[in-house]
Design a protein around this motif. Structure first.
Motif, PDB file in Angstrom:
ATOM      1  N   HIS A   1     -30.725 -17.254 -20.400  1.00  0.00           N
ATOM      2  CA  HIS A   1     -29.554 -16.616 -21.008  1.00  0.00           C
ATOM      3  C   HIS A   1     -28.396 -17.610 -20.984  1.00  0.00           C
ATOM      4  CE1 HIS A   1     -31.170 -12.433 -21.110  1.00  0.00           C
ATOM      5  NE2 HIS A   1     -31.915 -12.895 -20.112  1.00  0.00           N
ATOM      6  N   VAL A   2     -27.755 -17.779 -22.132  1.00  0.00           N
ATOM      7  CA  VAL A   2     -26.662 -18.738 -22.260  1.00  0.00           C
ATOM      8  C   VAL A   2     -25.463 -18.044 -22.893  1.00  0.00           C
ATOM      9  CG1 VAL A   2     -25.943 -20.973 -23.150  1.00  0.00           C
ATOM     10  CG2 VAL A   2     -28.364 -20.567 -22.641  1.00  0.00           C
ATOM     11  N   SER A   3     -24.323 -18.114 -22.236  1.00  0.00           N
ATOM     12  CA  SER A   3     -23.067 -17.599 -22.789  1.00  0.00           C
ATOM     13  C   SER A   3     -22.044 -18.725 -22.779  1.00  0.00           C
ATOM     14  CB  SER A   3     -22.542 -16.415 -21.966  1.00  0.00           C
ATOM     15  OG  SER A   3     -23.461 -15.335 -21.993  1.00  0.00           O
ATOM     16  N   SER A   4     -21.278 -18.846 -23.852  1.00  0.00           N
ATOM     17  CA  SER A   4     -20.284 -19.916 -23.916  1.00  0.00           C
ATOM     18  C   SER A   4     -19.065 -19.453 -24.694  1.00  0.00           C
ATOM     19  CB  SER A   4     -20.877 -21.166 -24.578  1.00  0.00           C
ATOM     20  OG  SER A   4     -21.263 -20.913 -25.909  1.00  0.00           O
ATOM     21  N   LEU A   5     -17.942 -20.083 -24.378  1.00  0.00           N
ATOM     22  CA  LEU A   5     -16.673 -19.806 -25.042  1.00  0.00           C
ATOM     23  C   LEU A   5     -15.967 -21.139 -25.249  1.00  0.00           C
ATOM     24  CD1 LEU A   5     -14.944 -17.373 -26.002  1.00  0.00           C
ATOM     25  CD2 LEU A   5     -13.733 -17.521 -23.820  1.00  0.00           C
ATOM     26  N   GLU A   6     -15.576 -21.422 -26.499  1.00  0.00           N
ATOM     27  CA  GLU A   6     -14.966 -22.709 -26.826  1.00  0.00           C
ATOM     28  C   GLU A   6     -13.657 -22.490 -27.586  1.00  0.00           C
ATOM     29  OE1 GLU A   6     -17.611 -25.574 -28.634  1.00  0.00           O
ATOM     30  OE2 GLU A   6     -19.358 -24.448 -27.912  1.00  0.00           O
ATOM     31  N   PRO A   7     -12.499 -22.639 -26.928  1.00  0.00           N
ATOM     32  CA  PRO A   7     -11.207 -22.572 -27.616  1.00  0.00           C
ATOM     33  C   PRO A   7     -10.742 -23.968 -28.024  1.00  0.00           C
ATOM     34  CG  PRO A   7     -10.853 -22.491 -25.261  1.00  0.00           C
ATOM     35  CD  PRO A   7     -12.347 -22.638 -25.466  1.00  0.00           C
ATOM     36  N   SER A   8      -9.964 -24.042 -29.092  1.00  0.00           N
ATOM     37  CA  SER A   8      -9.385 -25.325 -29.484  1.00  0.00           C
ATOM     38  C   SER A   8      -8.100 -25.087 -30.258  1.00  0.00           C
ATOM     39  CB  SER A   8     -10.366 -26.148 -30.325  1.00  0.00           C
ATOM     40  OG  SER A   8     -10.628 -25.520 -31.556  1.00  0.00           O
ATOM     41  N   LEU A   9      -7.174 -26.022 -30.128  1.00  0.00           N
ATOM     42  CA  LEU A   9      -5.917 -26.030 -30.864  1.00  0.00           C
ATOM     43  C   LEU A   9      -5.797 -27.369 -31.581  1.00  0.00           C
ATOM     44  CD1 LEU A   9      -3.385 -24.542 -28.273  1.00  0.00           C
ATOM     45  CD2 LEU A   9      -4.171 -23.436 -30.373  1.00  0.00           C
ATOM     46  N   ARG A  10      -5.466 -27.336 -32.862  1.00  0.00           N
ATOM     47  CA  ARG A  10      -5.292 -28.568 -33.628  1.00  0.00           C
ATOM     48  C   ARG A  10      -3.860 -28.638 -34.142  1.00  0.00           C
ATOM     49  NH1 ARG A  10      -8.540 -32.315 -35.981  1.00  0.00           N
ATOM     50  NH2 ARG A  10     -10.428 -31.117 -35.489  1.00  0.00           N
TER      51      ARG A  10
END
Length: 754
Positions: free
Chosen positions: A393-402
């Motif tokens: 089981h894999v959970s991920s969260l990726e935020p980014s600001l440009r």
């Protein structure tokens, strides 16, 4: 598997497949001193050939492109005004109706000072390959490692397994359980393009980007200027072997929202070679995906569920020696993906938040027979039928600001949690020399104890153009914590391990008229996976393998310099590139022999190798009046810096040439495509790994009749007996394939061409 201890010691490279528990080791470190072990399942490790045409191009020099809204595919919008129909049909190999401009999702746009190959769908489906891996066999630096027709993993510039980060639409597919991601878990019918980013890229992507990144692009824009409903049917089959796939897709786009649904089935009866059918080589596949999106002003929300499963996957590459059968009853991936994005405006930065949950299932069965000899006399056999059921089981969260403006700065982060586990059962039957059963037993346990890895990362990227000089730089800090639970049969003194790593890369390029020199340097790393740290079980019925929690992360430094065509190049020059690269890799993880216990040879993982890998790559393509010609070549080499020995799995020189000729007078909107690939002989390595030089030829004819695009391909036209050097199985002989594609765009009253 038989073992034969000896008092003599020697240096050798082991290239082996170890099947139980999904452990598959292809490239094992050179120069490890061990007692002589006779491993029957050994095989060469060298690269496949490559080819570059308009579909395989350096992202930095691609001319402005449009996308066919019907197929969501990128098409080269060059100004051959005399053939607007052909221009609109580029990604269906010859022709399809008019073109709309849609955005294409991908990673290539963010990396312009290093080599980036983008394989458009037109190139990917040419000669009707069966899997995504097969479609990449022509890309410089990409090699195939086959254990079966379906089961193929990728090597990038001489580095294999989890050293290559495999992604789909920017989502990582590599699992903490290890072994390298399986590219066949993405159906070729869904692919819009494939991006190949060779060279260390952990400054952008973190762990596993030691050798580079391969990103499979399936997403097409869900938005359009007017409401539009499209549908398409695709069927493909080949003989001998009884292979077929069939796929259907329906798609609705509008200014404020869209929906896409697709599904397909596939089957392979068996691998057929010039020597006949290969047992235990078939498979069955199913694929389903549904995706929807909506837009409010500058904000968009995109959600997707996808499912892909391959069942009863035969692995003829696992047979030999003690192993009589190995297969995957199930290799599956279910993924839920949600993305929220807000376009930046003036002083306000652009925002992107990506959340993903994946469930990956690897079910592996293996049957082995080991013989017992006492004083040179055969006494009994032990048959071991093992079933390993691993779920991750894999959970991920990726935020980014440009941030816009000077520097084009991007701040990004990632949180990721992975948990893997599952039971292992083994049935053992002992028979005496007459075949009479003397003992039976069943054991239950696990190959890897219940284990987890939690990771978080933060990074910064910037790019700037000043007086035609492009500058790029990025840096990333990763923290990964691995932990496991002790079990009755697996105990280790170190259960919690933390890896910390800072990675960075940077590059520069400048156009001088039609030519653009560039240079790039980057660092990469790969944290040990759960198998390498915690595995403890029997392999092939006669070999014991142990994990090592004290392993260090693998590290690499990549350098590249080259010259390529720029955006100012002549219209007829699609792309041109000549580049030189070098990668220094430290602390490569392998395993080494640590002695015998009860006549069972034992191995354990260690950091054992320092390697240098370098080479030259060249590619070019031209087109004029519907004709296209592409050539490419690569010259790799590598050595163990500790011993000075040549790396035996680096490959040899290879080259390809591809020609596309229009034949519209013979076939409606038709063309003939021909590809010739050549691979030099494998020399200067162990006798078992040597191979003669070989070449292959493929031909395809395609046309459009009554709205149906038909393509007929013949692969391995002349050379019917060869093997891709890094693979464990022979290639099929001469194969005939037929594909039929029907598009239903424009058949609904509200559909209007824009």
């Amino acid at each position: 598997m038989k073992s034969a201890p000896s008092h003599s010691r020697r240096q050798l490279t082991i290239v082996a497949l170890l099947g139980l528990g999904g452990i598959h080791f292809y490239s094992i470190a050179s120069g490890t001193a061990i007692d002589t072990i006779d491993i029957a399942a050994t095989h060469p490790a060298v690269p496949a050939a490559d080819s570059t045409l308009h579909g395989v191009r350096d992202a930095a020099v691609v001319r402005p492109a449009a996308a066919d809204s019907t197929l969501g595919l990128r098409v080269i919008a060059r100004s051959h005004a005399a053939d607007s129909t052909l221009r609109g049909m580029r990604d269906t190999v010859t022709v399809l109706p008019p073109v709309r401009v849609d955005g294409a999702r991908g990673l290539a746009g963010g990396r312009t000072t290093a080599t980036t190959n983008r394989v458009e769908r037109a190139q990917a489906i040419r000669f009707l390959p069966a899997t995504v891996s097969d479609a990449l066999a022509m890309v410089p630096g990409v090699d195939l490692i086959r254990t079966g027709p379906w089961s193929t993993r990728l090597s990038l510039r001489g580095l294999t397994g989890d050293r290559v980060l495999l992604m789909v639409d920017g989502v990582q597919m590599n699992s903490v359980r290890g072994h390298g991601a399986q590219s066949s878990l993405v159906a070729l019918d869904r692919v819009s393009a494939v991006e190949v980013l060779p060279g260390a890229a952990s400054g952008q992507f973190g762990s596993d980007a030691l050798a580079g990144v391969i990103n499979i692009v399936t997403h097409r824009s869900l938005f359009g200027d007017t409401p539009r409903l499209t549908a398409a049917l695709d069927a493909r089959g080949s003989e001998p072997g009884g292979s077929y796939t069939q796929n259907a897709r329906a798609r609705f786009t509008s200014p404020r929202g869209g929906l896409e649904v697709s599904g397909g089935l596939g089957n392979l009866d068996h691998l057929h070679t010039p020597d006949g059918s290969v047992a235990n080589s078939g498979d069955r596949e199913e694929d389903f995906a549904v995706r929807g999106g909506t837009k409010w002003g500058p904000a968009t929300f995109d959600v997707e569920h996808s499912h892909h499963a391959a069942r009863d996957v035969g692995l003829p590459g696992f047979t030999g020696g003690a192993v009589v059968a190995g297969s995957y009853p199930l290799e599956g991936r279910d993924a839920q993906r949600a993305e929220f994005a807000v376009k930046g405006n003036g002083a306000l930065p652009g925002l992107r938040l990506l959340g993903v949950h994946q469930v990956m299932r690897t079910y592996f069965d293996e049957t082995s027979i080991d013989s017992t000899w006492i004083r040179g006399h055969f006494t009994s056999t032990l048959t071991r039928a093992a079933s390993d059921r691993v779920t991750t089981h894999v959970s991920s969260l990726e935020p980014s600001l440009r941030f816009g403006g000077p520097g084009n700065v991007q701040v990004f982060g990632e949180w990721r949690r992975e948990a893997a586990g599952g039971p292992l059962t083994a049935d053992m039957v002992t028979r005496d020399r007459d075949g009479t059963v003397t003992n039976t037993a069943t054991s239950e346990g696990v190959s890897v104890p219940p284990a987890r890895r939690t990771a978080w990362a933060a990074g910064l990227a910037a790019s700037h153009t000043l007086s035609n000089i492009k500058l790029e730089a990025d840096a990333r800090y990763d923290v990964l914590r691995s932990s496991a639970d002790s079990t009755v049969n697996i105990h280790t003194s170190i259960l919690d391990v933390t890896d910390r790593r800072v990675s960075a890369e940077g590059g520069v390029s400048r156009a001088f008229g039609a030519a653009e020199p560039y240079a790039h340097v980057g660092t990469g790393f790969r944290a040990p996976n759960l198998d390498e740290r915690y595995f403890n079980n029997t392999i092939h019925g006669g070999l014991r393998l142990f994990g090592n929690p004290a392993l260090r992360s693998e590290r690499s430094r990549s350098y590249e310099a080259g010259l390529r065509s720029s955006a100012a190049a002549p219209e007829w020059l699609t792309t041109a590139r000549l580049s030189a690269y070098r990668s220094d890799v430290d602390d490569l993880i392998s395993f080494k022999y640590i002695g015998q216990l009860g006549l069972v040879p034992r191995f354990q993982y260690f950091n054992v190798q320092r390697a240098r890998i370098e080479g030259l790559e060249a590619a070019g393509a031209v087109r004029s009046n519907g004709w296209e010609l592409g050539i490419s070549g690569t010259l790799p080499r590598g050595r163990d810096l500790t011993t000075g020995d040549k790396l035996e799995d680096m490959g040899t020189a290879r080259a390809s040439i591809e020609l596309i000729a229009p034949v519209r007078r013979l076939l409606p909107y038709g063309s003939i495509s021909t590809r010739v690939r050549w691979n030099d002989a494998v020399r200067g390595v162990s006798q078992v790994l040597r191979q003669p030089a070989f070449s292959t030829t493929s031909v395809q004819a395609d046309c459009v009749i009554g709205g149906v695009r038909a393509a007929f391909a013949v692969n391995n036209l002349w050379n019917t007996r060869y093997r891709e050097p890094m693979s464990f199985i022979a290639e099929p002989g001469r194969t005939f394939a037929l594909s039929l594609y029907r598009d239903f765009s424009g058949r609904w009253p509200f559909n209007r061409e824009s």
